[in-house]
Scaffold this active site. Structure first.
Site, PDB file in Angstrom:
ATOM      1  N   TYR A 148       0.840  -1.194   0.000  1.00 11.86           N
ATOM      2  CA  TYR A 148       0.000   0.000   0.000  1.00 11.86           C
ATOM      3  C   TYR A 148       0.884   1.256   0.000  1.00 11.86           C
ATOM      4  O   TYR A 148       0.662   2.190  -0.779  1.00 11.86           O
ATOM      5  CB  TYR A 148      -0.947   0.016   1.203  1.00 11.86           C
ATOM      6  CG  TYR A 148      -1.765   1.286   1.264  1.00 11.86           C
ATOM      7  CD1 TYR A 148      -2.840   1.484   0.394  1.00 11.86           C
ATOM      8  CD2 TYR A 148      -1.421   2.312   2.146  1.00 11.86           C
ATOM      9  CE1 TYR A 148      -3.559   2.666   0.411  1.00 11.86           C
ATOM     10  CE2 TYR A 148      -2.137   3.499   2.169  1.00 11.86           C
ATOM     11  CZ  TYR A 148      -3.205   3.676   1.300  1.00 11.86           C
ATOM     12  OH  TYR A 148      -3.894   4.857   1.317  1.00 11.86           O
ATOM     13  N   ARG A 191       2.302   8.451  13.004  1.00  9.53           N
ATOM     14  CA  ARG A 191       1.985   9.679  13.754  1.00  9.53           C
ATOM     15  C   ARG A 191       0.490   9.966  13.774  1.00  9.53           C
ATOM     16  O   ARG A 191      -0.058  10.478  14.751  1.00  9.53           O
ATOM     17  CB  ARG A 191       2.730  10.853  13.102  1.00  9.53           C
ATOM     18  CG  ARG A 191       2.491  12.199  13.769  1.00  9.53           C
ATOM     19  CD  ARG A 191       2.859  13.338  12.851  1.00  9.53           C
ATOM     20  NE  ARG A 191       2.059  13.313  11.639  1.00  9.53           N
ATOM     21  CZ  ARG A 191       2.338  14.004  10.537  1.00  9.53           C
ATOM     22  NH1 ARG A 191       3.412  14.762  10.482  1.00  9.53           N
ATOM     23  NH2 ARG A 191       1.550  13.935   9.486  1.00  9.53           N
ATOM     24  N   ARG A 222     -10.545   5.839   9.601  1.00  7.98           N
ATOM     25  CA  ARG A 222      -9.637   5.194   8.650  1.00  7.98           C
ATOM     26  C   ARG A 222      -8.601   4.363   9.400  1.00  7.98           C
ATOM     27  O   ARG A 222      -8.192   4.735  10.498  1.00  7.98           O
ATOM     28  CB  ARG A 222      -8.873   6.238   7.831  1.00  7.98           C
ATOM     29  CG  ARG A 222      -9.747   7.228   7.119  1.00  7.98           C
ATOM     30  CD  ARG A 222      -8.945   8.052   6.146  1.00  7.98           C
ATOM     31  NE  ARG A 222      -7.959   8.906   6.810  1.00  7.98           N
ATOM     32  CZ  ARG A 222      -7.537  10.066   6.303  1.00  7.98           C
ATOM     33  NH1 ARG A 222      -7.995  10.476   5.141  1.00  7.98           N
ATOM     34  NH2 ARG A 222      -6.635  10.784   6.940  1.00  7.98           N
ATOM     35  N   PHE A 244      16.072  19.198  -1.475  1.00 11.33           N
ATOM     36  CA  PHE A 244      14.669  18.830  -1.700  1.00 11.33           C
ATOM     37  C   PHE A 244      14.392  17.414  -1.187  1.00 11.33           C
ATOM     38  O   PHE A 244      13.355  17.151  -0.574  1.00 11.33           O
ATOM     39  CB  PHE A 244      14.368  18.928  -3.208  1.00 11.33           C
ATOM     40  CG  PHE A 244      13.008  18.432  -3.608  1.00 11.33           C
ATOM     41  CD1 PHE A 244      11.895  19.250  -3.524  1.00 11.33           C
ATOM     42  CD2 PHE A 244      12.840  17.139  -4.087  1.00 11.33           C
ATOM     43  CE1 PHE A 244      10.638  18.788  -3.897  1.00 11.33           C
ATOM     44  CE2 PHE A 244      11.592  16.669  -4.458  1.00 11.33           C
ATOM     45  CZ  PHE A 244      10.481  17.506  -4.362  1.00 11.33           C
TER      46      PHE A 244
HETATM   47 MG    MG Z   1      -5.806   8.829  -0.207  1.00 16.97          MG
END
Ligand code: MG
Length: 398
Positions: free
Chosen positions: A178, A225, A235, A295
């Protein structure tokens, strides 16, 4: 800003860093008007940057670090994926429309004028999709090599999201899969954009395992977190293979935040994320351009700071724990080379070590992974064969 400055009142270097960033000219203009108002006022390109600023302030700031050549491709890349994510997240959008759109969203990038009204789970996301023709306009102006990368990653991500909409994250393998779809692919896509720009070596886009780790570290840090926020939103991203060892319901941690089981669970979540840090260090070692380096490095260092903060921290279960903005500002200014990455990584490794207890069921694994981080830092900084790969000029930059 004022509240953040009060929080950093006893840390003068953080105050200086916050002021320095505020007045550096590197912070994008924060429009006071809502995105919907701006959509009617701004040209396509300015709308894209305004949208980026609204949907992800922190990303809008780091994007300013990039060389000019890469700013538009990375901005469009982010907005395309954000548009896709807005489709994924809007549970009120019927699945029979949502699923096919997730799978063919990449084709929309080439459809001049395409936009979607009434979809998105926040005002800004709805406005982004309702004005997606502007993102497509900028997309179509990009060099074809960039378009190819963005559409290809969007296709893979959309298919992964559609697959996971119908199943849950249970095992550690699911968790890695995922996170690969929603974040690892971002790392892989960014590498391909960097290589396509010619600013980074071609090999970077072939190091997909390392690039994937860059995304996985950030995503797993956020997931660990955001327990409390996600719980409230109904969720679940924590893999059951981890939390199921310590509770029968995810809510139990919220009810007993300081119990040994609750602490062991957050510690295992952090330990799981820590496995990716050494790969991230190797990835950063391959970056040549100093602006691209910053970055890439800044979010990784911030993630490590967050992991150190949430390790063994019961507050994770009752609030969203964040690092002080002052520390974030300091790291943002300071993370300019591998030596500084080492300084911060070692600092956060020590912070975790100081909080570890032998009674924690993952004590040995956590220790092993922290040691691996230090080894990776030693490898890239001190092993002579790695130094030989660089030219003298690059050694100075690093
Ligand atoms: Mg999403």
């Amino acid at each position: 800003m004022v509240i953040d400055m009060i929080k950093s009142a006893h840390h003068p270097s953080e105050l200086m860093a916050m002021l320095k960033i505020k007045f550096s000219g590197k912070v994008p203009h924060d429009h006071k008007e809502g995105l919907e108002v701006l959509a009617n006022k701004l040209n396509q390109r300015d709308f894209c940057y305004a949208a980026l600023n609204k949907v992800s302030r922190s990303f809008a700031v780091v994007i300013q670090q990039l060389p000019r050549e890469l700013k538009d491709p990375v901005c469009v890349f982010y907005l395309v994926l954000r548009g896709l994510d807005s489709v994924e997240d809007d549970m009120t959008y019927p699945a029979e429309k949502r699923m096919p759109l997730l799978r063919n969203f990449h084709e929309k990038c080439f459809e001049k004028g395409w936009k979607l009204n009434g979809v998105g789970d926040s005002d800004d996301y709805r406005t982004l999709l309702a004005n997606f023709d502007k993102v497509i306009h900028l997309f179509l102006q990009l060099d074809e090599s960039y378009q190819f990368v963005i559409a290809d990653i969007c296709k893979q991500m959309g298919n992964g999201m559609a697959d996971y909409a119908e199943r849950k994250v249970n095992t550690l393998e699911d968790y890695d899969h995922y996170c690969h779809y929603v974040a690892g692919l971002v790392g892989i896509g960014l590498s391909a954009l960097f290589s396509a720009s010619g600013l980074e070596i071609n090999r970077l886009q072939q190091e997909t395992d390392l690039a994937n780790s860059m995304g996985l570290l950030l995503q797993k840090t956020n997931i660990s977190r955001d327990y409390y926020e996600d719980l409230n939103l109904g969720r679940v991203f924590w893999p059951k293979q981890i939390w199921g060892k310590y509770a029968t319901q995810l809510e139990e941690f919220h009810n007993k935040p300081s119990s040994p089981e609750s602490l062991a669970c957050i510690n295992e979540m952090v330990t799981n994320a820590l496995q990716h840090v050494s790969n991230c260090i190797l990835y950063l070692h391959l970056i040549k351009n100093p602006q691209v380096f910053r970055f890439c490095a800044i979010p990784q260092v911030m993630a490590m700071a967050t992991l150190a903060k949430i390790y063994n921290n019961p507050n994770v279960y009752t609030e969203v724990v964040k690092i002080r903005k002052g520390i974030a500002a300091k790291m943002m200014i300071d993370t300019t080379n591998m030596d500084r990455v080492r300084f911060y990584m070692e600092k956060f490794v020590r912070e975790i070590q100081n909080k570890m207890s032998e009674s924690d069921p993952n004590y040995a694994l956590t220790r092993k992974r922290l040691n691996r981080i230090i080894e990776a830092l030693d490898d890239v900084l001190f092993s002579p064969e790695n130094f030989q790969e660089r030219t003298i000029e690059e050694t100075v930059l690093f």
